[in-house]
Scaffold this active site. Structure first.
Site, PDB file in Angstrom:
ATOM      1  N   GLU A   1     -30.762  -3.788  11.404  1.00  0.00           N
ATOM      2  CA  GLU A   1     -30.370  -3.948  12.687  1.00  0.00           C
ATOM      3  C   GLU A   1     -28.678  -3.571  12.854  1.00  0.00           C
ATOM      4  O   GLU A   1     -28.037  -4.326  13.668  1.00  0.00           O
ATOM      5  CB  GLU A   1     -30.214  -5.712  12.889  1.00  0.00           C
ATOM      6  CG  GLU A   1     -31.861  -5.921  12.750  1.00  0.00           C
ATOM      7  CD  GLU A   1     -31.980  -7.499  12.998  1.00  0.00           C
ATOM      8  OE1 GLU A   1     -31.122  -8.375  12.945  1.00  0.00           O
ATOM      9  OE2 GLU A   1     -33.230  -7.805  13.281  1.00  0.00           O
TER      10      GLU A   1
ATOM     11  N   ASP B   1     -39.756 -12.355  11.064  1.00  0.00           N
ATOM     12  CA  ASP B   1     -38.684 -12.900  11.431  1.00  0.00           C
ATOM     13  C   ASP B   1     -38.473 -14.345  11.555  1.00  0.00           C
ATOM     14  O   ASP B   1     -38.445 -14.660  12.960  1.00  0.00           O
ATOM     15  CB  ASP B   1     -37.752 -12.044  12.312  1.00  0.00           C
ATOM     16  CG  ASP B   1     -36.359 -12.590  12.417  1.00  0.00           C
ATOM     17  OD1 ASP B   1     -35.917 -13.214  11.571  1.00  0.00           O
ATOM     18  OD2 ASP B   1     -35.822 -12.020  13.529  1.00  0.00           O
TER      19      ASP B   1
ATOM     20  N   GLU C   1     -33.830 -20.767  15.497  1.00  0.00           N
ATOM     21  CA  GLU C   1     -33.915 -19.827  16.344  1.00  0.00           C
ATOM     22  C   GLU C   1     -35.009 -19.586  17.069  1.00  0.00           C
ATOM     23  O   GLU C   1     -35.202 -19.183  18.415  1.00  0.00           O
ATOM     24  CB  GLU C   1     -33.785 -18.464  15.371  1.00  0.00           C
ATOM     25  CG  GLU C   1     -33.758 -17.264  16.377  1.00  0.00           C
ATOM     26  CD  GLU C   1     -33.316 -15.725  15.608  1.00  0.00           C
ATOM     27  OE1 GLU C   1     -32.860 -16.241  14.160  1.00  0.00           O
ATOM     28  OE2 GLU C   1     -33.487 -14.903  16.291  1.00  0.00           O
TER      29      GLU C   1
END
Lengths: 657, 657
Positions: free
Chosen positions: B273, B352, B380
């Protein structure tokens, strides 16, 4: 010139006045704006001594000097151009007309000095031709310094206050004067805390901007928050019917005029997207607008009051509420209740500056109210000045729309309050990010002056001024821009349905991005069809807000123009457009064609390398690459979305992912 | 207590040690951590003079003092508890074991002093039980100070540096010690410019944090950027095979240990990323990890090297590339090449931290590499600590997964490098935003110590410590949390397909939000079906990364567990799950049931008003209201999306918008 060394001159490079260099130009009469013209004469390399080639003066001054002249129209800011005894004479109604007459000579080029020149009167269609800046003083944490700005930071503000150095503003004012813009609101209609204080704390600083505008015939306007009496005045209310509130506004406005005697007025976004307004006190928007109007009236100021009022907390499940109806529903009951110095400023369409919308029915719904048409020069929904999109064609179509049918007036003449538009300018070296987006600013000014003008002729004028006489360059830029709005439409949201952009940024595709949000912007696509039923018979009734002939035309799919079909109707994918193509095949075809058109435009530009300044070439090339990438994304995402949903394969067998 | 006055004590309020107040507790032996226990004894209101009720000591110290004791296991940090002659005796292998033994006495409550207490050995399953903070020193303009933090700002950093006042860190360290966490990485794995400098410029400041951790048996770790030699060392490369680079790391690491002698090591996100890594130099991740490992080895430090490496610029049109394959494809060729003090840190699933994913096949793909399992305590993708979601149940399921089938080891024992997890803590008065999210932090520590523990028993333990003995409160919190992970799953993305969250924030539904993006996270829903074909026969081949029995099980829809069906297969909406329900009807049914469950949870909480501290009650109530609103949004958007796409009505005739 090299744009990396200096700010680009837009449409007023040295070459634009080459035909006047060395000529003798006399400016007759005394006025501050006459001095501005004298300065222009000098800058052009013309001289004032000797037998004149050109004489400019107000009608009065010319008559006093015994100079024969064509007859200037009666309206303020007007002028006429003609030839008298081998001399070009500009006769102006007033000093502003003198300035506009000068720039008409610039635009005319060599023809300005040709004996073939015939007497031509020039008169603005509207007294108010305004640009609205959505500039913040501070940097907003989401929106940046300029809300929906794609060309750098504000030319007015830096470091939390008015810039010390305003030479860029002076250049801007000159450019605006050259296209007839005569009002500028310098700050964002979303008035945040810091910006609210402009009205009180920063008057001396604003006066510096106004002083830069003044020699160019431009008056400064200010966006204000309706909550000013609370935020700035320490009152516990901003109720428009409260005497303390009225007196606070009267005093604040008095102070504004004491500092800026030719201040233009206030621009207000009230009860809209979170901005405060009269609804909090159970008052109407007429109450709210008149409150400010009465504070401004003694000083000759005006209120621009935006009609962009709708519920932005809509429940997407609720199919009866229709955002498109909102402005009409809110404002038509108030028709006739607004003071004379109120202008209700109406976005061209009922939604929000989409690439394609019907013209707002509010224009025909208000008959005893001064209205302004609001356009958007900044390309919020039309490619962020990364895509080359010439909006003059769209605006001309809007201005020529006849709300009451062929026998009635065109919108361009109906809007007695004139035009307003959101500027696309920032401190970018090209002013507008995309150098070709300068054409939009140019076209806006020219159309505000003359709504009947041909947008492609305006474009041609802009090309000539900006790029000179290279016919290959001229033809190439026409190839890129002439049909660019329709090309952009052809690869983005289809058939008037709108949105399908990434939420927040409004750039790039996201078909369902707004579909389940509170914003009231839906397409209702399912496996069988797409579109919003706004008919009276079976839909939200929005079509019924139009007078004839439009209410009947928009009521049924068969009589609705194809390009607005999905704005007014929910139809099956197999519904046939007027040319016999199905809706689904139209979506595929136009997306493939749109991308191919962008490819051709990019190739056309590549072919004129060396014919335009290097920095311009590089910037436009880079943006065309991005436009191509983005258009491909639009094509593929939309085609893929609709293939997945409809199951209908492309009749031509092209690749859909 | 009133949470508006003081920071919430989490699971260590005064009541948690009430059974030890007034008792005589003897701590035998000398060590800094023994002094920590003595301090705890005093805080609990226990005394050290007189005939002891409790004796704690290392096995060596107890033996020297002639005290008979249960036998402590051999492993570091271990201890045993038992009763000898009416005295509770804790025998620890080392001083850390003493500390953990003390907190075991706290957890036991009155049973700790009961003659019925039988000898119980306690030994951590893994030597490394780590928490990773994604805290930035500066505020990141998009992510804020804590990336994916939902509980305020960092407890470590403020105003661009380490906080002057670290009392909050001391409280945190004590809480972590009480659940067995022994390593903390204090900064974000996305190492921005300011944070890169922690490694060099802020060592004295980091040493202050390490000093606060040390008495609680916790070692400080640091996230570092692979580009440090360039950014901080002024080199022109960070090539791991360049001798200058190796020597820069050796020297930098030497300085770290000179300041923080018990420094734990580095945590690295490389080539992921946008973070720099060895790929830029054509080197492998083994080259990269070993570079740092060799700098750390002389000092006893370790490298946590994340396996979260994938292409985040994927073309959504490309259906052959599968992000789920990436970690396995990158890392299995390197098996056996990592130095001993490297731990490859692997997210539990191949994507993820989704609510539901299969366990990553990389765990079974690496057989000669130390691996750590990475979990995410911060919510998240599981509701931002606005939704009550007890993740202990999910983690227990992951830890009990047997990568090689029933005959092989459970994941919980396979990961020789231990566990790591992203913390959910900030400077919020409740530490975790949602007071019930404290249970996740608690469960993480307890499961890291004992992966076989029953997550509902852990939850019960947490409730008792935090809320005391009110059985109505206990039952209510069980009602809210026991099934909360599965309830959350039931109203969000269905059947393992993942994502469908708002891009960027990852909160709330957006079914197509990631569908046409570069992130490699797609569901491929069309009018006929949904899911990702990851079979070997017809799909991306991901199923083939598993050993038997899973590769065979995941290869076909019939043998794939329902909850992972759409992760592994693209099936028609009419496909029947193992209970005979169709996929589409399952989507509708679970979404209606999920919302109803949240309503019941909210009502259950409302019924215990007055039984929990007012501030806790208010905060939880407010969050349950938001959870209900959000769950309704999830239900309606997903149902509407799938009804529009599939055209299949709900068999039970409920309202779908």
């Amino acid at each position: 010139m090299n744009a990396t060394d200096a700010v680009h001159p837009m449409w007023l490079p040295a070459g634009a006045t080459a035909h006047l260099a060395g000529r003798t130009v006399a400016v007759v009469g005394e006025a501050p704006l006459a001095d501005t013209v004298r300065g222009e004469v000098r800058s052009a390399g013309a001289v004032s001594e000797g037998t004149p080639d050109v004489v400019l003066g107000t009608a009065t001054a010319l008559e006093a000097a015994g100079i024969t002249a064509p007859s200037a129209p009666e309206a303020a800011e007007s002028f006429a151009i003609g030839r008298r005894d081998g001399v070009t004479v500009v006769s102006a109604r007033d000093a502003a007309g003198l300035l506009y007459g000068w720039f008409a000579l610039v635009r005319l080029g060599a023809a300005a000095l040709d004996d073939a020149l015939v007497d031509t009167p020039h008169s603005p269609a509207h007294a108010v031709r305004m640009l609205d800046h959505w500039d913040n003083v501070d940097r907003h944490e989401v929106m940046g310094q300029i809300e929906r700005g794609y060309a750098g930071d504000s030319i007015f503000f830096a470091n939390g206050r008015v810039r010390d150095e305003l030479s860029r503003v002076a250049e801007y004012a000159r450019l605006l004067a050259s296209i007839g813009v005569n009002r500028v609101a310098v700050n964002n209609v979303n008035v945040h805390r810091r910006e609210a204080r402009l009205l009180t704390d920063d008057l001396d600083e604003l006066a510096r901007i106004a002083a830069v505008f003044r020699p160019w015939g431009i008056r400064l306007h200010l966006s204000v928050t309706f909550a000013s009496p609370i935020l700035l005045g320490g009152l516990d209310t901003s109720d428009p019917l409260d005497a303390r509130v009225a007196s606070w506004w009267a005093e604040a406005t008095h102070r504004v005029y004491a500092t800026i005697p030719d201040f233009g007025g206030y621009l207000v976004k009230a009860d809209s997207e979170g901005q405060p307004g009269p609804f909090a006190y159970g008052r109407t928007h007429a109450d709210g607008a008149n409150l400010l109007a009465r504070a401004l009236a003694p000083h000759g100021g005006m209120v621009h009051w935006r009609a962009f009022v709708y519920n932005h907390h809509q429940d997407w499940r609720d199919r009866r509420t229709d955002r498109a109806r909102a402005a009409y529903d809110h404002f038509t009951p108030l028709d006739g209740l607004f003071d004379d110095n109120v202008v209700v400023q109406i976005k061209y369409g009922p939604m929000d500056f989409q690439t394609r919308e019907p013209v707002s029915p509010l224009f025909s719904g208000l008959n005893r109210t001064r209205q302004a048409l609001e356009l958007q020069v900044t390309q919020e929904y039309t490619g962020h000045q990364l895509h080359a999109v010439y909006l003059g064609v769209q605006w001309a179509e809007i201005l020529r729309f006849r709300p009451f049918g062929d026998a009635g007036p065109a919108l361009g003449s109906l809007v007695r309050g004139g035009l307003a538009a959101v500027s696309n300018v920032g401190d970018d070296v090209f002013w507008t990010g995309h150098p070709l987006a300068q054409a939009n600013l140019y076209a806006y000014g020219r159309l505000a002056w003359d709504p009947d003008a041909d947008p492609l002729a305006i474009l041609d004028e802009w090309i000539g001024l900006t790029f000179g006489t290279d016919e290959t360059v001229r033809a190439t830029i026409h190839e890129i821009l002439d049909d660019s709005w329709r090309v952009y439409e052809s690869y983005t949201a289809p058939l008037g349905v709108g949105f399908m952009v990434r939420p927040g940024s409004h750039y790039g595709p996201d078909v369902d991005g707004y579909e389940y949000t509170p914003w009231g912007t839906y397409h209702f696509a399912d496996r069988d069809g797409i579109g919003v039923d706004r008919s009276v018979a079976t839909g939200t009734g929005f079509a019924g807000q139009y007078p004839e002939p439009w209410r009947t035309a928009y009521e049924r799919p068969e009589t609705t123009p194809d390009e607005l079909l999905l704005f007014f109707h929910h139809v099956p994918y197999g519904h046939r457009l007027h040319d016999g193509t199905t809706v689904i095949q139209h979506i595929y075809d136009t997306r493939f064609a749109g991308l191919a058109a962008v490819e051709r435009k990019r190739d056309a530009w590549a072919a004129i390398a060396g014919r335009v300044p290097e920095a311009v070439f590089a910037r436009v090339s880079e943006r065309l690459d991005e436009q191509l990438r983005s258009a491909r994304e639009w094509r593929d995402q939309l085609n893929s979305y609709f293939l997945r949903k409809s199951g209908v394969p492309d009749a031509k067998g092209r690749t859909i992912y």
